[in-house]
Design a protein around this motif. Structure first.
Motif, PDB file in Angstrom:
ATOM      1  N   GLY A 382      -5.051  36.633  -1.785  1.00  0.00           N
ATOM      2  CA  GLY A 382      -5.214  35.532  -2.746  1.00  0.00           C
ATOM      3  C   GLY A 382      -6.338  34.599  -2.353  1.00  0.00           C
ATOM      4  O   GLY A 382      -6.160  33.387  -2.254  1.00  0.00           O
ATOM      5  N   ILE A 383      -7.506  35.175  -2.107  1.00  0.00           N
ATOM      6  CA  ILE A 383      -8.656  34.365  -1.697  1.00  0.00           C
ATOM      7  C   ILE A 383      -9.809  34.597  -2.672  1.00  0.00           C
ATOM      8  O   ILE A 383      -9.798  35.591  -3.402  1.00  0.00           O
ATOM      9  N   THR A 420      -7.854  33.854 -11.285  1.00  0.00           N
ATOM     10  CA  THR A 420      -6.933  33.216 -10.330  1.00  0.00           C
ATOM     11  C   THR A 420      -5.941  32.331 -11.076  1.00  0.00           C
ATOM     12  O   THR A 420      -4.756  32.276 -10.728  1.00  0.00           O
TER      13      THR A 420
HETATM   14  N1  ASP Z   1      -9.281  34.914  -6.263  1.00  0.00           N
HETATM   15  C1  ASP Z   1      -8.150  35.670  -6.678  1.00  0.00           C
HETATM   16  C2  ASP Z   1      -6.885  34.991  -6.199  1.00  0.00           C
HETATM   17  O1  ASP Z   1      -6.918  34.254  -5.264  1.00  0.00           O
HETATM   18  C3  ASP Z   1      -8.200  37.086  -6.205  1.00  0.00           C
HETATM   19  C4  ASP Z   1      -9.331  37.812  -6.901  1.00  0.00           C
HETATM   20  O2  ASP Z   1      -9.112  38.284  -8.016  1.00  0.00           O
HETATM   21  O3  ASP Z   1     -10.425  37.881  -6.377  1.00  0.00           O
HETATM   22  O4  ASP Z   1      -5.834  35.178  -6.770  1.00  0.00           O
END
Ligand code: ASP
Length: 448
Positions: A382-383, A420
Motif C-alpha cells: 500500500g505504497i 489509492t
Molecule cells: N498506491 C496504491 C496504494 O497505496 C498502490 C498502487 O496501486 O500503486 O494503495
C-alpha cells in the motif's frame, strides 16, 4: 460517533486544501514545490503510526473476540469478500478498456518506434523512475525486472509467493519494511495465545488495549493538522509536475487512457461498491462514502493506503459507526490485501498496451490478465506506485513487452492517487459489511 458538523467541517477543510493546493501549484509551481518538506513531515507522521497501530489493533480485535476460533467465519468471509470485489473491479476495468479502446490509434508510429528502438534506454528510465518511487536501488529494480522477464510467471508461482509473504523469519525486519502481512499473522497468533493463558496475562491484554487507544488518540491529534499536511503534499507534487511541464503533456498524451482508467475507477467506487454495500448492509452507501470522505481524501493526497490506514480506522469507528473490533481486524487486512483500484488499473493498463502494439488478445489471455491482475494487486504494497511494479507480472503473463510501461509512466503518479482512494473506500466498505453481518462474532456494532 463524532459530532457530524465537526467531521463535515474537517472534510470541507481537506477538500479546500486540495483545491487550493492544485490551483496554487498551477500558478506558482516553483514556490509550491518548496512545501514538499511539510508534506513529507505529515506523511512520515502518518507512516510512523502504521506498524504499531496494525499490530495493536489486530491484537485488540482478537482479544475482543475472546477466542481466536471465533475469527474463523468473519476472517474467511473478509478474505473472500475482498477477493470477490477485486475480481469485480478487474471485470469493470476489462469491460471499460474493451469498450473505449484507448490504445487504438492514439499512439503514433514514431512514439512506438522510439520505445522499441531505445529498448534498454527506456528500461533504464523505467528502473530509475521506479527506484525513486519505491525506495529501492535501481540495480535491485532492474534485477527484479530481469528475473521476471526470464521466467513466465504461472498462477501457481504467484500464489506460492503470496503464501510465503505471509510469514517472516524476522519480525523486526518485517516491521522496518512495513511489511504488514506477516505482522498481521503474528498478531493474530500472539493474541490468540493470550486468550488461552487466562488471568496470568491480564495485565498484558489491558496494556495492548491501552496502547491501541493511545495510538488512536494520537491519530486524532494528527487529524487536526491534516488539512495543512495535505495541502503541502498535494501542492508540492502537482507543482513538480507543472514545473516539469508534465501536467499538460500528461493530459494531452494520455488523455484517452486516463479517461478509461478514471471511468473504471468511478464506476467501481460509485456503482459496484455502493451496490454491494447496500445489498449487504441495507444502509445508504453514499452517506457511508461521505462518512469515510476524510480517509478517501487522505488516500488521494498521500497515494498510500497503508499511510492512510490510521485515518481510515478513525473515520470508520468515529463517523461510520463500524464497531471498533471489526475496524481493528478488517481494515488492516484490507489495507494489505485489498486493492480494487490497483487491480482495475493493472488490467486496464495491460490491455491498453496490447491495443497500442496491435496485439489481439484471446478471451483466455484476457482471463489470464484478470487472474494475474487480481493476484498482483493482492501482493502489491500500500505504497505510492506499487501497482506499477506488480503490473510487470500481468504483462509477463501474456507476453506483453515491458518497455511499453514507458507510455503510462508519466501519468502514473496522478492515476495512483485515484486508485489509492478507491482502494481505501473498498477497504472501508468491507469493514462496514463484515461488521453488519458478523456483529455478534466481531463484538457488536453501533449503527450509523
Ligand atoms: N498506491 C496504491 C496504494 O497505496 C498502490 C498502487 O496501486 O500503486 O494503495
Amino acid at each position: 460517533m463524532a459530532d457530524g458538523t465537526h467531521s463535515a467541517r474537517q472534510t470541507l477543510y481537506i477538500c479546500l486544501a486540495i483545491v487550493i493546493a492544485i490551483v496554487f501549484a498551477i500558478m506558482a509551481p516553483t514556490f509550491a514545490m518548496k512545501f514538499h518538506l511539510g508534506g513529507e513531515v505529515f506523511l512520515n507522521l502518518l507512516k510512523m503510526m502504521v506498524v504499531p497501530l496494525v499490530m495493536s489493533s489486530v491484537m485488540c480485535g482478537i482479544l475482543g473476540m475472546g477466542d481466536v476460533r471465533k475469527l474463523g467465519k468473519p476472517g474467511l468471509y473478509t478474505v473472500l469478500y475482498y477477493l470477490c470485489t477485486t475480481v469485480l473491479a478487474v471485470v469493470v476495468g476489462l469491460v471499460v478498456v474493451n469498450i473505449i479502446r484507448p490504445g487504438v490509434g492514439t499512439v503514433s508510429e514514431e512514439a512506438r518506434a522510439e520505445i522499441e528502438g531505445e529498448g534498454s534506454a527506456t528500461g533504464d528510465v523505467i528502473y530509475e523512475y521506479l527506484s525513486s518511487q519505491v525506495n529501492l536501488p535501481k540495480e535491485q529494480v532492474a534485477e527484479f525486472f530481469g528475473a521476471a522477464e526470464q521466467t513466465e510467471p504461472s498462477i501457481g508461482m504467484i500464489l506460492e509467493n503470496l503464501v510465503t509473504s505471509l510469514f517472516t523469519d524476522n519480525l523486526f525486519a518485517a516491521a522496518s519494511e512495513t511489511n504488514l502481512l506477516p505482522l498481521i499473522v503474528f498478531s493474530i497468533i500472539f493474541a490468540g495465545m493470550l486468550t488461552t493463558l487466562g488471568e496470568n496475562v491480564d495485565a498484558l491484554k489491558t496494556g495492548i488495549e491501552q496502547i491501541n487507544h493511545a495510538l488512536m488518540a494520537f491519530v486524532m491529534l494528527l487529524m487536526k493538522i491534516a488539512p495543512l499536511g495535505i495541502f503541502c503534499l498535494v501542492t508540492a507534487r502537482f507543482g513538480e509536475a507543472q514545473h516539469e511541464g508534465e501536467l499538460v503533456q500528461v493530459i494531452q498524451q494520455t488523455g484517452w487512457y486516463m479517461m478509461t482508467v478514471l471511468t473504471g475507477l468511478g464506476l467501481h467506487a460509485l456503482v459496484t461498491l455502493p451496490l454491494l454495500f447496500w445489498i449487504f448492509t441495507k444502509r445508504n452507501p453514499y452517506k457511508f462514502l461521505w462518512q469515510m470522505s476524510r480517509a478517501v481524501l487522505t488516500a488521494f493526497s498521500t497515494a498510500s493506503s497503508s499511510a492512510t490506514l490510521p485515518v481510515t480506522m478513525d473515520c470508520a469507528e468515529k463517523e461510520a459507526g463500524v464497531s471498533e473490533r471489526s475496524a481493528n481486524f478488517v481494515l488492516p487486512l484490507g489495507a494489505t490485501i485489498n486493492m480494487d483500484g490497483t487491480a482495475l488499473y493493472e488490467a486496464a493498463a495491460a490491455i491498453f498496451i496490447a491495443q497500442v502494439i496491435g496485439m489481439d488478445l484471446t478471451f483466455m489471455q484476457q482471463v489470464t490478465i484478470a487472474m494475474t491482475a487480481t493476484l498482483a494487486a493482492v501482493g502489491a504494497a500500500g505504497i505510492p506506485e506499487a501497482g506499477l511494479v506488480t503490473m510487470l507480472i500481468v504483462l509477463n503473463a501474456v507476453g506483453l513487452p515491458v518497455e511499453y510501461v514507458a507510455l503510462i509512466l508519466s501519468v502514473d503518479w496522478l492515476l495512483d492517487r485515484f486508485r489509492t482512494a478507491v482502494n481505501t473506500f473498498g477497504d472501508a466498505c468491507g469493514a462496514g459489511i463484515i461488521d453488519t453481518n458478523f456483529a455478534s462474532e466481531m463484538g457488536g456494532s453501533e449503527s450509523a
